[in-house]
Design a protein around this motif. Structure first.
Motif, short mmCIF file in Angstrom:
data_model
loop_
_atom_site.label_atom_id
_atom_site.label_comp_id
_atom_site.label_asym_id
_atom_site.label_seq_id
_atom_site.Cartn_x
_atom_site.Cartn_y
_atom_site.Cartn_z
N THR A 58 0.86 -1.18 0.00
CA THR A 58 0.00 0.00 0.00
C THR A 58 0.90 1.23 0.00
O THR A 58 2.13 1.12 0.17
CB THR A 58 -0.90 0.04 1.24
OG1 THR A 58 -0.05 0.15 2.41
CG2 THR A 58 -1.76 -1.21 1.34
N LEU A 59 0.31 2.40 -0.14
CA LEU A 59 1.09 3.62 -0.11
C LEU A 59 1.77 3.79 1.25
O LEU A 59 2.92 4.23 1.34
CB LEU A 59 0.21 4.83 -0.41
CG LEU A 59 -0.05 5.14 -1.89
CD1 LEU A 59 -0.77 4.00 -2.60
CD2 LEU A 59 -0.86 6.43 -2.04
N GLU A 76 7.23 0.68 -8.39
CA GLU A 76 5.83 0.96 -8.67
C GLU A 76 5.02 -0.21 -8.11
O GLU A 76 5.59 -1.21 -7.67
CB GLU A 76 5.60 1.11 -10.18
CG GLU A 76 6.40 2.26 -10.79
CD GLU A 76 6.24 2.37 -12.29
OE1 GLU A 76 5.85 3.44 -12.77
OE2 GLU A 76 6.53 1.37 -12.99
N ASP A 112 5.63 10.11 -7.64
CA ASP A 112 4.77 8.93 -7.54
C ASP A 112 3.31 9.36 -7.66
O ASP A 112 2.83 10.18 -6.87
CB ASP A 112 4.99 8.22 -6.20
CG ASP A 112 6.34 7.53 -6.14
OD1 ASP A 112 6.68 6.84 -7.11
OD2 ASP A 112 7.06 7.71 -5.15
N ARG A 141 -0.52 8.27 -7.43
CA ARG A 141 -1.36 7.23 -6.84
C ARG A 141 -2.40 6.76 -7.85
O ARG A 141 -3.08 7.56 -8.48
CB ARG A 141 -2.07 7.79 -5.60
CG ARG A 141 -2.87 6.75 -4.82
CD ARG A 141 -3.57 7.38 -3.64
NE ARG A 141 -4.64 8.27 -4.07
CZ ARG A 141 -5.88 7.86 -4.38
NH1 ARG A 141 -6.18 6.57 -4.31
NH2 ARG A 141 -6.79 8.73 -4.75
N THR A 142 -2.52 5.43 -8.00
CA THR A 142 -3.54 4.87 -8.89
C THR A 142 -4.72 4.32 -8.10
O THR A 142 -5.84 4.30 -8.60
CB THR A 142 -2.94 3.77 -9.77
OG1 THR A 142 -2.33 2.76 -8.94
CG2 THR A 142 -1.87 4.35 -10.69
N ASP A 143 -4.47 3.83 -6.90
CA ASP A 143 -5.50 3.41 -5.95
C ASP A 143 -4.79 3.19 -4.62
O ASP A 143 -3.62 3.54 -4.47
CB ASP A 143 -6.26 2.16 -6.42
CG ASP A 143 -5.35 1.00 -6.78
OD1 ASP A 143 -4.34 0.79 -6.07
OD2 ASP A 143 -5.62 0.31 -7.77
N LEU A 144 -5.48 2.58 -3.64
CA LEU A 144 -4.87 2.40 -2.33
C LEU A 144 -3.71 1.41 -2.35
O LEU A 144 -2.88 1.40 -1.44
CB LEU A 144 -5.92 1.94 -1.32
CG LEU A 144 -7.02 2.97 -0.98
CD1 LEU A 144 -8.03 2.36 -0.03
CD2 LEU A 144 -6.41 4.24 -0.40
N TRP A 146 0.62 2.51 -7.48
CA TRP A 146 1.11 3.82 -7.93
C TRP A 146 2.04 3.60 -9.12
O TRP A 146 2.51 2.50 -9.38
CB TRP A 146 1.85 4.55 -6.80
CG TRP A 146 3.15 3.91 -6.39
CD1 TRP A 146 4.40 4.14 -6.90
CD2 TRP A 146 3.33 2.89 -5.39
NE1 TRP A 146 5.34 3.35 -6.28
CE2 TRP A 146 4.71 2.58 -5.35
CE3 TRP A 146 2.46 2.22 -4.53
CZ2 TRP A 146 5.23 1.62 -4.49
CZ3 TRP A 146 2.98 1.27 -3.67
CH2 TRP A 146 4.35 0.98 -3.65
N TRP A 163 2.68 11.99 -2.43
CA TRP A 163 1.86 11.22 -3.37
C TRP A 163 1.00 12.18 -4.18
O TRP A 163 0.30 13.02 -3.63
CB TRP A 163 0.98 10.22 -2.63
CG TRP A 163 1.77 9.20 -1.87
CD1 TRP A 163 2.01 9.20 -0.53
CD2 TRP A 163 2.44 8.06 -2.40
NE1 TRP A 163 2.79 8.12 -0.19
CE2 TRP A 163 3.07 7.40 -1.32
CE3 TRP A 163 2.57 7.53 -3.69
CZ2 TRP A 163 3.81 6.24 -1.48
CZ3 TRP A 163 3.31 6.38 -3.85
CH2 TRP A 163 3.92 5.74 -2.76
N GLU A 184 -2.12 12.94 -6.63
CA GLU A 184 -3.44 12.40 -6.96
C GLU A 184 -3.67 12.48 -8.47
O GLU A 184 -3.19 13.40 -9.13
CB GLU A 184 -4.53 13.17 -6.22
CG GLU A 184 -4.45 13.06 -4.70
CD GLU A 184 -4.60 11.62 -4.22
OE1 GLU A 184 -5.39 10.87 -4.82
OE2 GLU A 184 -3.92 11.26 -3.24
#
Length: 228
Positions: free
Chosen positions: A21-22, A40, A83, A85-88, A91, A108, A110
């Protein structure tokens, strides 16, 4: 008989596989002892690719410089090594990222802050750079995606634009041709300037009258800075 506790030391590559996760990325990346690596993630799976060589470094340097002034004139900002973020649990880290507006001290990014990721296609991750990432960015509603594909002494620059839920070609040009667009901001150049020069042509390269070359290190820290 009681179970014997495992003595295997904690290894994030093993114990966090599928769980990234992030938050975990901020805690455990970069991994100690690893060579320079781009990290990634997709669906909790860590995707690692080696840092590329001089051709990618030079192309990113030159392209960042070419994009910087027209992007700033339109109110945007060009960054390296950010980086997105693509979802939780995922990335991406494009080679360059054009943001709609400048940011400050942001780890991060958005998706709705991104105008156009820029990817210098890597031989080690060609499918991910050329196919997977544009699909991900289209799903996130990112309006543009710029590819640079270097093959020997030729280079292709292609700008994709979001339409009907997917990216379509907005403009493209090979070295020796003119890459020219008015959207998302006006820019015009011969893709050949992204190729590494030899010792003779290096002296003839111009960054513009009175301009100061901008460094865009390919081996920048994970959380890079703006070209402002």
């Amino acid at each position: 008989m009681p179970a014997v506790a495992s003595t295997r030391p904690f290894d994030p590559l093993i114990h966090l596989d599928g769980l990234w996760t992030l938050e975990l990325a901020q805690r455990f990346l970069p991994i100690d002892g690893m060579p320079p690596t781009r990290y990634e993630a997709a669906d909790g799976k860590l995707v690692m690719s080696p840092r590329d060589g001089s051709a990618t470094s030079w192309a990113a340097f030159r392209l960042g410089f070419l994009l910087d002034e027209p992007a700033r004139a339109a109110g945007h900002a060009v960054y390296s090594a950010l980086d997105v973020r693509t979802d939780l649990k995922g990335w991406i880290e494009p080679d360059l990222v054009i943001l709609r507006k400048p940011v400050r001290q942001q780890t991060w990014i958005e998706p709705d802050q991104v105008l156009c990721p820029v990817e210098i296609i890597s031989p080690s991750s060609r499918r991910r750079d050329q196919i997977d990432k544009p699909i991900i960015c289209a799903r996130l509603g990112i309006p543009y995606f710029l590819h640079v594909d270097i093959r020997g002494d030729e280079v292709l620059v292609e700008l994709l634009h979001l339409a009907d839920g997917g990216h379509t070609t907005h403009a493209k040009a090979l070295s020796g041709q003119r890459f020219e667009v008015s959207d998302p901001f006006p820019i015009s150049f011969d893709p050949a300037v992204l190729l590494e020069p030899d010792s003779r042509t290096l002296q003839r390269l111009s960054f513009g009258r009175g301009a100061r070359p901008l460094a865009i290190p390919r081996h920048a820290p994970r959380y890079g800075g703006a070209l402002l």
